[in-house]
Design an enzyme around this catalytic site. Structure first.
Site, mmCIF file in Angstrom:
data_model
loop_
_atom_site.group_PDB
_atom_site.id
_atom_site.type_symbol
_atom_site.label_atom_id
_atom_site.label_comp_id
_atom_site.label_asym_id
_atom_site.label_seq_id
_atom_site.Cartn_x
_atom_site.Cartn_y
_atom_site.Cartn_z
ATOM 1 N N TYR A 113 -1.837 -0.725 10.631
ATOM 2 C CA TYR A 113 -1.944 -0.931 9.184
ATOM 3 C C TYR A 113 -0.673 -0.427 8.485
ATOM 4 C CZ TYR A 113 -3.889 -1.101 4.470
ATOM 5 O OH TYR A 113 -4.101 -1.390 3.127
ATOM 6 N N SER A 135 0.862 -1.197 0.000
ATOM 7 C CA SER A 135 0.000 0.000 0.000
ATOM 8 C C SER A 135 0.890 1.237 0.000
ATOM 9 C CB SER A 135 -0.864 0.000 1.265
ATOM 10 O OG SER A 135 -1.488 1.254 1.461
HETATM 11 N N1 LIG Z 1 -8.731 -0.925 -1.105
HETATM 12 C C1 LIG Z 1 -7.680 -0.119 -1.021
HETATM 13 O O1 LIG Z 1 -7.778 1.121 -1.153
HETATM 14 C C2 LIG Z 1 -6.322 -0.707 -0.806
HETATM 15 C C3 LIG Z 1 -5.208 0.136 -1.008
HETATM 16 C C4 LIG Z 1 -3.939 -0.386 -0.816
HETATM 17 C C5 LIG Z 1 -3.777 -1.696 -0.469
HETATM 18 N N2 LIG Z 1 -4.861 -2.502 -0.275
HETATM 19 C C6 LIG Z 1 -4.635 -3.870 0.102
HETATM 20 O O2 LIG Z 1 -5.246 -4.716 -0.840
HETATM 21 C C7 LIG Z 1 -5.580 -5.956 -0.224
HETATM 22 C C8 LIG Z 1 -7.033 -6.288 -0.530
HETATM 23 O O3 LIG Z 1 -7.845 -5.303 0.076
HETATM 24 P P1 LIG Z 1 -9.324 -4.948 -0.424
HETATM 25 O O4 LIG Z 1 -9.412 -3.479 -0.459
HETATM 26 O O5 LIG Z 1 -9.650 -5.730 -1.619
HETATM 27 O O6 LIG Z 1 -10.150 -5.426 0.868
HETATM 28 P P2 LIG Z 1 -11.401 -6.409 1.029
HETATM 29 O O7 LIG Z 1 -12.392 -6.198 -0.047
HETATM 30 O O8 LIG Z 1 -11.812 -6.254 2.451
HETATM 31 O O9 LIG Z 1 -10.744 -7.856 0.800
HETATM 32 C C9 LIG Z 1 -9.884 -8.430 1.740
HETATM 33 C C10 LIG Z 1 -9.661 -9.866 1.361
HETATM 34 O O10 LIG Z 1 -8.752 -10.448 2.311
HETATM 35 C C11 LIG Z 1 -9.324 -11.657 2.772
HETATM 36 N N3 LIG Z 1 -8.911 -11.936 4.145
HETATM 37 C C12 LIG Z 1 -9.011 -11.159 5.238
HETATM 38 N N4 LIG Z 1 -8.571 -11.795 6.325
HETATM 39 C C13 LIG Z 1 -8.181 -13.031 5.915
HETATM 40 C C14 LIG Z 1 -7.652 -14.166 6.566
HETATM 41 N N5 LIG Z 1 -7.405 -14.162 7.891
HETATM 42 N N6 LIG Z 1 -7.372 -15.258 5.831
HETATM 43 C C15 LIG Z 1 -7.631 -15.286 4.499
HETATM 44 N N7 LIG Z 1 -8.114 -14.241 3.811
HETATM 45 C C16 LIG Z 1 -8.396 -13.128 4.517
HETATM 46 C C17 LIG Z 1 -10.844 -11.457 2.695
HETATM 47 O O11 LIG Z 1 -11.494 -12.704 2.568
HETATM 48 P P3 LIG Z 1 -12.310 -13.461 3.721
HETATM 49 O O12 LIG Z 1 -12.925 -12.428 4.592
HETATM 50 O O13 LIG Z 1 -13.295 -14.285 2.928
HETATM 51 O O14 LIG Z 1 -11.277 -14.305 4.414
HETATM 52 C C18 LIG Z 1 -10.940 -10.684 1.383
HETATM 53 O O15 LIG Z 1 -10.954 -11.574 0.301
HETATM 54 C C19 LIG Z 1 -5.296 -5.772 1.263
HETATM 55 O O16 LIG Z 1 -4.039 -6.341 1.574
HETATM 56 C C20 LIG Z 1 -5.256 -4.279 1.433
HETATM 57 O O17 LIG Z 1 -4.457 -3.888 2.526
HETATM 58 C C21 LIG Z 1 -6.145 -2.027 -0.435
#
Ligand SMILES: NC(=O)c1ccc[n+]([C@@H]2O[C@H](COP(=O)([O-])OP(=O)(O)OC[C@H]3O[C@@H](n4cnc5c(N)ncnc54)[C@H](OP(=O)(O)O)[C@@H]3O)[C@@H](O)[C@H]2O)c1
Length: 253
Positions: free
Chosen positions: A147, A134
């Site tokens: 985070y 990120s």
């Molecule tokens: N959205 C943004 O603006 C942004 C920006 C920079 C980086 N990121 C990064 O991108 C990644 C995805 O984020 P997102 O925005 O797509 O969030 P999201 O929609 O909340 O998705 C998070 C994913 O992680 C999985 N997850 C969470 N805890 C887990 C566990 N203990 N074991 C296995 N899977 C787990 C969830 O699946 P389950 O709940 O089904 O397990 C879900 O598929 C993250 O690492 C986040 O930090 C996001």
């Protein structure tokens, strides 16, 4: 391709995108129902995928999932550590359990993913490790200690791995997105400048992976800002804290 966090947001969109382009996917996350329906969608579009339910903090579940993926589709060519969580962890009322959980999922989960996939990549002298870190990796932000720490740890982890793996045939990429519209950011009470759609974010990530970018931080205006902030001495950066906090308060009102 082994993709963690595939049941939602960036992981789900990335799976649809690369699935349509012919990738054979192992989709890992805890919510099996969502993975199963995603597999159905990918297969109806002509792709191939399997659902691998599990928790990234459980090394045995990751090992089992990778073994099932290898049985189904052969060796893992690309492993993407995308699973992640993020909740505020402000210093006042610091929630140690929530902070530890963030580090466990984001950092230890990524470590388990690497540990499960790297040995066979090294044997084959071929493979690609990818971290979804990120822009929060570049500097601590108010209210987000755990985070930011977790994303900084991922960035350093993969940077060290990249240096160690130079010449091994295994590539390493760190992707540092800004704000992408997903269930994670939908919960945010703060302004989200340059918010990207999840499909645009997934396309950008897929392109970076395909090109083997060592590090890709985007969108550029935010990336340039955090890189600039990264060079500021601690005293000057600290002085900006109240301004950032005020910006966040505006959204709360
Ligand atoms: N959205 C943004 O603006 C942004 C920006 C920079 C980086 N990121 C990064 O991108 C990644 C995805 O984020 P997102 O925005 O797509 O969030 P999201 O929609 O909340 O998705 C998070 C994913 O992680 C999985 N997850 C969470 N805890 C887990 C566990 N203990 N074991 C296995 N899977 C787990 C969830 O699946 P389950 O709940 O089904 O397990 C879900 O598929 C993250 O690492 C986040 O930090 C996001």
């Amino acid at each position: 391709m082994f993709l963690t966090g595939a049941s939602s947001g960036i992981g789900e969109a990335l799976a649809r995108h690369v699935g349509a382009e012919g990738a054979r996917l192992g989709l890992f996350a805890r919510r099996e129902d969502r993975l199963t329906s995603l597999v159905g969608g990918i297969e109806r579009a002509g792709g191939r995928a399997i659902a691998l339910p599990g928790d990234v903090t459980d090394r045995s579940k990751i090992d089992l999932a990778v073994a099932r993926l290898v049985d189904a589709f052969g060796p893992v060519d690309i492993a993407i550590a995308n699973a992640g969580i993020g909740v505020p962890t402000p210093a006042i009322g610091f929630d140690g359990a929530a902070a530890a959980q963030i580090v466990d999922v984001n950092v230890v989960g990524a470590i388990h993913t690497v540990a499960a996939c790297l040995p066979s990549m090294l044997e084959r002298r071929s493979g690609h490790l990818v971290a979804i870190a990120s822009l929060a990796a570049f500097r601590g932000l108010p209210g987000s200690a755990a985070y930011c720490a977790s994303k900084a740890a991922m960035r350093s982890l993969f940077e060290s791995l990249r240096m160690d793996l130079h010449g091994s045939g295994v590539r390493v990429s760190t992707i540092c997105p800004g704000f992408i519209d997903t269930p994670m950011t939908a919960k945010s009470r703060f302004p989200l400048p340059f918010l990207m759609t999840v499909d645009a974010g997934a396309r950008r990530i897929a392109r970076s992976i395909e090109r083997g970018r060592r590090e890709d931080a985007f969108p550029w205006p935010l990336s340039a800002t955090v890189r600039l902030l990264g060079h500021l001495p601690a005293g000057i950066y600290d002085a900006l804290g109240p301004i950032v906090r005020r910006t966040r308060a505006t959204r709360d009102e």
